[in-house]
Design an enzyme around this catalytic site. Structure first.
Site, PDB file in Angstrom:
ATOM      1  N   HIS A  32       0.846  -1.204   0.000  1.00 37.92           N
ATOM      2  CA  HIS A  32       0.000   0.000   0.000  1.00 37.92           C
ATOM      3  C   HIS A  32       0.874   1.243   0.000  1.00 37.92           C
ATOM      4  O   HIS A  32       1.406   1.658   1.029  1.00 37.92           O
ATOM      5  CB  HIS A  32      -0.919   0.013   1.212  1.00 37.92           C
ATOM      6  CG  HIS A  32      -2.024   1.030   1.106  1.00 37.92           C
ATOM      7  ND1 HIS A  32      -3.236   0.748   0.520  1.00 37.92           N
ATOM      8  CD2 HIS A  32      -2.087   2.340   1.467  1.00 37.92           C
ATOM      9  CE1 HIS A  32      -4.009   1.818   0.555  1.00 37.92           C
ATOM     10  NE2 HIS A  32      -3.324   2.802   1.122  1.00 37.92           N
ATOM     11  N   TYR A  50      -7.396  17.341  -0.377  1.00 38.99           N
ATOM     12  CA  TYR A  50      -6.073  17.680   0.138  1.00 38.99           C
ATOM     13  C   TYR A  50      -5.113  17.773  -1.036  1.00 38.99           C
ATOM     14  O   TYR A  50      -5.417  17.332  -2.156  1.00 38.99           O
ATOM     15  CB  TYR A  50      -5.585  16.649   1.159  1.00 38.99           C
ATOM     16  CG  TYR A  50      -5.321  15.271   0.578  1.00 38.99           C
ATOM     17  CD1 TYR A  50      -4.071  14.938   0.049  1.00 38.99           C
ATOM     18  CD2 TYR A  50      -6.305  14.298   0.563  1.00 38.99           C
ATOM     19  CE1 TYR A  50      -3.819  13.670  -0.489  1.00 38.99           C
ATOM     20  CE2 TYR A  50      -6.072  13.029   0.040  1.00 38.99           C
ATOM     21  CZ  TYR A  50      -4.822  12.731  -0.483  1.00 38.99           C
ATOM     22  OH  TYR A  50      -4.579  11.495  -1.014  1.00 38.99           O
ATOM     23  N   ARG A 128     -10.225   0.000  -6.394  1.00 40.61           N
ATOM     24  CA  ARG A 128     -10.433   0.588  -5.074  1.00 40.61           C
ATOM     25  C   ARG A 128     -11.730   1.379  -5.033  1.00 40.61           C
ATOM     26  O   ARG A 128     -12.013   2.170  -5.936  1.00 40.61           O
ATOM     27  CB  ARG A 128      -9.260   1.517  -4.721  1.00 40.61           C
ATOM     28  CG  ARG A 128      -9.298   2.025  -3.281  1.00 40.61           C
ATOM     29  CD  ARG A 128      -8.260   3.104  -3.064  1.00 40.61           C
ATOM     30  NE  ARG A 128      -7.882   3.206  -1.660  1.00 40.61           N
ATOM     31  CZ  ARG A 128      -7.278   4.272  -1.118  1.00 40.61           C
ATOM     32  NH1 ARG A 128      -6.991   5.319  -1.878  1.00 40.61           N
ATOM     33  NH2 ARG A 128      -6.964   4.299   0.158  1.00 40.61           N
ATOM     34  N   HIS A 187      -6.262  -0.535   6.147  1.00 37.96           N
ATOM     35  CA  HIS A 187      -6.038   0.014   7.487  1.00 37.96           C
ATOM     36  C   HIS A 187      -6.747  -0.779   8.591  1.00 37.96           C
ATOM     37  O   HIS A 187      -7.473  -0.213   9.417  1.00 37.96           O
ATOM     38  CB  HIS A 187      -6.463   1.482   7.540  1.00 37.96           C
ATOM     39  CG  HIS A 187      -5.847   2.346   6.483  1.00 37.96           C
ATOM     40  ND1 HIS A 187      -4.581   2.126   5.971  1.00 37.96           N
ATOM     41  CD2 HIS A 187      -6.328   3.450   5.822  1.00 37.96           C
ATOM     42  CE1 HIS A 187      -4.308   3.044   5.058  1.00 37.96           C
ATOM     43  NE2 HIS A 187      -5.346   3.842   4.937  1.00 37.96           N
ATOM     44  N   ASP A 254       1.960   2.624   3.521  1.00 41.74           N
ATOM     45  CA  ASP A 254       1.027   3.752   3.396  1.00 41.74           C
ATOM     46  C   ASP A 254       1.761   5.049   3.017  1.00 41.74           C
ATOM     47  O   ASP A 254       1.237   6.141   3.202  1.00 41.74           O
ATOM     48  CB  ASP A 254       0.211   3.941   4.678  1.00 41.74           C
ATOM     49  CG  ASP A 254      -0.988   4.865   4.510  1.00 41.74           C
ATOM     50  OD1 ASP A 254      -1.535   4.934   3.398  1.00 41.74           O
ATOM     51  OD2 ASP A 254      -1.362   5.535   5.494  1.00 41.74           O
TER      52      ASP A 254
END
Length: 303
Positions: A32, A50, A128, A187, A254
């Site tokens: 990831h 963001y 995703r 997560h 991540d």
């Protein structure tokens, strides 16, 4: 590029050059990570929430070398919407090293079979779906839409990766019973530690794990707890997914840790945290090497 007024600039990853104390096994996969930018070449979507600092393929390759990680899965970040160009360019540059998880339009028929085939040839092995920012929670999961999408990708052997807070879906195991393709939950299921491991949604995730219907990404512990390293309140969640089914677990850095509003973790420390939480070398190899090869269809590596 000009920053969109409603998309504040993110904190950048820790630039310190430092390797983990404990070496990962040969063939390890970071399952990831995101490639973001360069924005001048791959501009971000206007509707993003963001703005990441550029986190280029070159930056990421340097990180993998520093961490001693051989291969990786690049996941399409939300700042690009359904424009997968940056991710696909990285896959094209190093097709044996990388696999991809794309984002496509919500309409299951938006892409033709030929377009899906092209994504597969490029190295994409999953789609995703981000369910975290759903405005109308009463709409639920729109399970029929997800099933229709799953039927489209099933012939390619792909999976559906879900970014969702499992604690918001107490009937999770029932909703996804007999789902057409493998499910991957990011997560640790994205349930904050304050909800505990007995939360019905998290327990549903464990049930899906036990029944070979789901995979869990052991990623982003800093996203679902209040403290900084070593994220001690996350340890029960780690142990629970291992107890449920260690053959369905994968790990990821991540990187570049977008939208982290607390202390930015160093990736070497995240590697060592995984090694602290998964102490058995054979189990570590399973999570870092064997399981990702099954899920992401990596070519054999000469070790």
């Amino acid at each position: 590029m000009t920053n969109h007024p409603s998309a504040p600039l993110c904190q950048a990853p820790d630039p310190e050059i430092r390797s983990p104390k404990i070496a990962f096994p040969a063939g390890a996969v970071d399952c990831h990570a995101h490639v973001c930018g360069p924005a001048a070449q791959f501009p971000y979507a206007q509707e993003r929430i963001y703005t990441p600092p550029d986190a280029s393929l070159e930056n990421y390759n340097s990180l993998l070398q520093m961490l001693g990680v051989d291969r990786a899965v690049l996941v399409q970040p939300s700042v690009y919407g359904t424009d997968n160009k940056a991710m696909l360019a990285a896959l094209k540059a190093q097709p044996k090293k990388f696999r991809g998880v794309a984002v496509i339009p919500a309409n299951p028929n938006a892409l033709s079979d030929n377009e899906l085939e092209q994504l597969h040839t490029s190295g994409v092995r999953g789609i995703r779906c981000n369910l975290v920012d759903v405005a109308d929670k009463s709409a639920g999961l729109l399970i029929q839409n997800l099933k229709a999408l799953a039927e489209r990708i099933k012939p390619f052997g792909w999976h559906l990766e879900l970014l969702m807070h499992v604690n918001e879906y107490p009937d999770l195991a029932q909703v996804f019973e007999n789902f057409p393709v493998d499910l991957v939950f990011g997560h640790f299921g994205y349930s904050h530690t304050k909800h505990g491991i007995q939360d019905p949604g998290f327990q549903g995730l464990l049930e899906l794990l036990k029944n070979q219907q789901a995979w869990v990404k052991m990623t982003g512990p800093y996203r679902i707890c209040d403290g900084n390293l070593p994220y001690a309140d996350m340890r029960p969640f780690n142990d629970a997914v291992i107890d449920a089914n260690p053959k369905r677990l994968i790990w990821g850095s991540d990187w570049p840790h977008v939208m982290v509003k607390k202390q930015m973790p160093h990736d070497a420390d995240l590697c060592d945290l995984f090694s602290d939480w998964v102490t058995d070398p054979s189990l570590r190899k399973s999570i870092l090497v064997d399981n990702p090869c099954i899920l992401y269809d990596f070519p054999a590596i000469n070790l």
